[in-house]
Design a protein around this motif. Structure first.
Motif, PDB file in Angstrom:
ATOM      1  N   UNK A 101       0.828  -1.205   0.000  1.00 14.20           N
ATOM      2  CA  UNK A 101       0.000   0.000   0.000  1.00 14.20           C
ATOM      3  C   UNK A 101       0.868   1.262   0.000  1.00 14.20           C
ATOM      4  N   UNK A 102       1.954   1.244   0.761  1.00 11.56           N
ATOM      5  CA  UNK A 102       2.867   2.399   0.779  1.00 11.56           C
ATOM      6  C   UNK A 102       3.536   2.564  -0.579  1.00 11.56           C
ATOM      7  N   UNK A 103       3.905   1.462  -1.221  1.00 15.45           N
ATOM      8  CA  UNK A 103       4.497   1.541  -2.563  1.00 15.45           C
ATOM      9  C   UNK A 103       3.492   2.122  -3.548  1.00 15.45           C
ATOM     10  N   UNK A 104       2.254   1.716  -3.440  1.00  6.76           N
ATOM     11  CA  UNK A 104       1.222   2.240  -4.322  1.00  6.76           C
ATOM     12  C   UNK A 104       0.999   3.729  -4.088  1.00  6.76           C
ATOM     13  N   UNK A 105       1.010   4.170  -2.841  1.00  9.85           N
ATOM     14  CA  UNK A 105       0.846   5.598  -2.545  1.00  9.85           C
ATOM     15  C   UNK A 105       1.968   6.416  -3.160  1.00  9.85           C
ATOM     16  N   UNK A 106       3.185   5.890  -3.108  1.00 11.38           N
ATOM     17  CA  UNK A 106       4.332   6.598  -3.694  1.00 11.38           C
ATOM     18  C   UNK A 106       4.121   6.748  -5.192  1.00 11.38           C
ATOM     19  N   UNK A 107       3.758   5.677  -5.851  1.00 14.58           N
ATOM     20  CA  UNK A 107       3.559   5.732  -7.297  1.00 14.58           C
ATOM     21  C   UNK A 107       2.382   6.650  -7.642  1.00 14.58           C
TER      22      UNK A 107
END
Length: 64
Positions: free
Chosen positions: A54-60
């Motif tokens: 989820x954190x990776x998705x927020x960054x992208x």
């Protein structure tokens, strides 16, 4: 890489509001570059950088 980080910082700097990011800005840029270049899933990117998918998705979603 430093040039890219500097340009992106000028476009979308951290505002200092809310909860701080789990990754430094340069690592977030690297995560985006890897996401575009390698076609890895968010789960795989999160594992590589030691954050949740989820954190990776927020960054992208925020910087892409």
């Amino acid at each position: 890489m430093h040039h890219l980080v500097r340009q992106l910082w000028e476009i979308a700097p951290d505002t200092g509001r809310g909860r701080p990011w789990a990754l430094p800005f340069a690592d977030r840029v690297l995560l985006i570059v890897l996401a575009y270049r390698t076609n890895l899933t968010m789960q795989q990117l999160g594992t590589l950088f030691g954050v949740s998918h989820a954190a990776a998705h927020r960054v992208v979603a925020r910087l892409a």
